[in-house]
Design a protein around this motif. Structure first.
Motif, mmCIF file in Angstrom:
data_model
loop_
_atom_site.group_PDB
_atom_site.id
_atom_site.type_symbol
_atom_site.label_atom_id
_atom_site.label_comp_id
_atom_site.label_asym_id
_atom_site.label_seq_id
_atom_site.Cartn_x
_atom_site.Cartn_y
_atom_site.Cartn_z
ATOM 1 N N PHE A 122 -9.957 -1.175 6.423
ATOM 2 C CA PHE A 122 -9.790 0.251 6.073
ATOM 3 C C PHE A 122 -9.825 0.511 4.566
ATOM 4 O O PHE A 122 -10.494 1.452 4.122
ATOM 5 N N VAL A 135 -3.703 3.251 4.917
ATOM 6 C CA VAL A 135 -3.428 1.807 4.985
ATOM 7 C C VAL A 135 -3.132 1.276 3.576
ATOM 8 O O VAL A 135 -2.171 0.523 3.364
ATOM 9 N N LEU A 160 -12.850 7.804 7.866
ATOM 10 C CA LEU A 160 -12.576 6.399 7.541
ATOM 11 C C LEU A 160 -11.865 6.281 6.198
ATOM 12 O O LEU A 160 -10.973 5.450 6.019
ATOM 13 N N ALA A 180 -8.211 7.121 6.743
ATOM 14 C CA ALA A 180 -7.494 5.987 7.339
ATOM 15 C C ALA A 180 -7.257 4.908 6.282
ATOM 16 O O ALA A 180 -6.166 4.334 6.185
ATOM 17 N N ALA A 218 -6.806 -4.708 9.677
ATOM 18 C CA ALA A 218 -6.606 -3.366 9.114
ATOM 19 C C ALA A 218 -6.516 -3.433 7.591
ATOM 20 O O ALA A 218 -7.083 -2.589 6.889
#
Lengths: 130, 111, 244
Positions: B66, B19, B12, B15, B62
């Motif tokens: 994130f 982002v 996570l 990611a 998102a």
């Protein structure tokens, strides 16, 4: 009898101020402070959006405060610093091969900068044109 | 040696790092600088239409969720770097907050 | 024409001192002089009580690691000419000081040994079995990580090891990656427990300084990140096949 008396040096909590590389590591890690704050601001904005036009306008009025704009400029610069460190370290975590040749580090880093550029242009197009 | 459950949070975090590096800069520029200075139309109707669009909603989700996993993961490890030996309670609070933000953003967008 | 440099050295004499202290020496030097040679000059001409480790003088034995102006360096590969402002030398960081510039590396050595840094075969191969052929690509997976000389500079650079010496550290994890990714090796399973632990790859926060200071241009930070990818895959497999 042994005369051994090993001396253990304590690191303390300010070790990262004594070496430039370590200082920049902490600067990188602390970019999460403004990145976290920005996510929370967006979350509040989303909540305000769902609360209706008056709530949204109140949230947006907060953003027009000069201090808020200064905060966002700092946030943008610090987030971009995160991006540069992320892109330069990314090749180390990737072992990509095309046929018998390993994809060069600068290809991976360069591609990430290209994606950042593309996403930024598309974002600005949506903001200004659409 | 005990197997660490860090792979979940690391995934996570990774990611979130992507982002935050690729998407967040332009969003900060638009919502935090250009719109407040009046360069971009940021009216309720326009933003509401963007958030109601499936793609627009996904982008907002998102952008909110994130980076929470990125930043709270890093700040949790920073505690250790600064000599604070936080226990499982603090760990649960940090990652719990990221999970809460993720779910809240999805809820606000969907309902 | 030789110049004189003020070289400050952190001393620690266990039988006399409660804690380390700084001592200054004036060392005449020419542009070819290494830190190791400066230490030899001090020991021969100025102060025979100074202790330091060295052997090969050519950056392959890994004995002369020390901190030069706060940066982990090999004494033999560091030159006085690059420090016109003077230099402060102290024992390699993050290790207990035994005496002066000599540190206790036994924890580091124990970690290197623990990860089984040798090729493990399920059945022993004999010379009659012939060569183990590898493609260039297969060799590239581990080659640079096999260049480690066990000098410990990466441990001195690593704040995570300094903060918690239970952490396996850069060189041991790089060596673990080196053997796990050698096609001749069949011992990966015996090493995964070290990699998967909190004290293994997951103790690393990717500071990256280990790779920066390595005198042999090994990239332990890369080995550890790739190790995290391996460990994450192993984590998913373990979830899908519980009890194995």
């Amino acid at each position: 009898m042994s005369k051994r008396k090993p001396y253990v040096r304590k690191m303390g909590s300010t070790w990262w101020t004594k070496n430039n590389f370590h200082t920049m590591y902490i600067v990188r890690e602390l970019s999460s402070l403004v990145i976290l704050a920005y996510s929370v601001i967006l979350l509040f904005g989303l909540n305000a959006l769902r609360g209706g036009e008056a709530a949204f306008d109140a949230w947006f009025a907060g953003l027009t405060n000069p201090l808020a704009i200064v905060f966002h400029v700092i946030t943008l610069l610090w987030t971009l610093y995160h991006a540069t460190t992320w892109f330069s370290l990314a090749p180390k975590a990737a072992n990509l091969w095309i046929g018998e040749k390993r994809v060069a580090d600068n290809v991976i880093t360069g591609s990430l900068y290209a994606v950042l550029g593309g996403v930024t242009v598309i974002g600005l197009l949506i903001a200004f044109v659409l | 040696m005990k197997r660490s459950n860090e792979p979940v949070f690391w995934g996570l975090f990774g990611a979130g790092g992507m982002v935050a590096a690729l998407l967040t800069p332009v969003l900060i520029l638009i919502t935090g600088i250009l719109a407040p200075m009046g360069a971009v139309d940021f009216s309720f109707a326009r933003v509401d239409a963007f958030a109601s669009n499936i793609l627009g909603g996904l982008i907002i989700w998102a952008a909110v969720s994130f980076p929470l996993w990125l930043s709270l993961h890093r700040l949790y490890h920073c505690l250790h770097d600064f000599g604070v030996h936080a226990g499982n309670g603090v760990k649960a609070a940090f990652y719990g907050a990221a999970a809460l933000g993720t779910v809240a953003a999805a809820y606000l967008l969907l309902f | 024409m030789s110049q004189v440099m003020k070289v400050e050295i952190q001393r620690y004499r266990p039988e006399l001192d409660k804690e380390p202290f700084w001592q200054s020496y004036d060392v005449p030097y020419t542009k070819e002089m290494s830190v190791l040679e400066a230490l030899a000059y001090i020991k021969d001409e100025l102060d025979p009580t100074l202790s330091y480790r060295w052997s090969c003088r050519m950056a392959i034995c890994g004995s002369c690691g020390m901190m030069v102006n706060g940066v982990p360096k090999l004494g033999c590969k560091t030159f006085l000419r690059d420090y016109p402002q003077g230099m402060k030398i102290e024992a390699l960081a993050n290790f207990p000081i035994e005496r002066d510039l000599v540190v206790d590396m036994s924890d580091f050595i124990a970690k290197l040994e623990a990860i089984k840094p040798y090729i493990i075969r399920e059945t022993e191969q004999t010379p009659e079995d012939g060569c183990s052929i590898q493609t260039p690509k297969e060799m590239e997976q581990y080659r640079q990580f096999s260049m480690c000389i066990n000098c410990g500079l990466c441990y001195a650079a690593c704040p995570q090891y300094g903060l918690n010496d239970k952490f396996m550290g850069p060189a041991a994890l790089a060596l673990l990656h080196r053997y796990n990714n050698d096609t001749r090796d069949e011992g990966k399973e015996e090493r995964m427990a070290f990699l998967n632990a909190h004290e293994g790859a997951w103790g690393c926060t990717f500071v990256g300084y280990c790779s920066d200071v390595c005198p042999k241009k090994v990239d332990p930070a890369a080995a550890i990140q790739l190790g995290k990818v391996d460990s994450a895959k192993d984590y998913v497999i373990a979830m899908l096949k519980p009890g194995e």
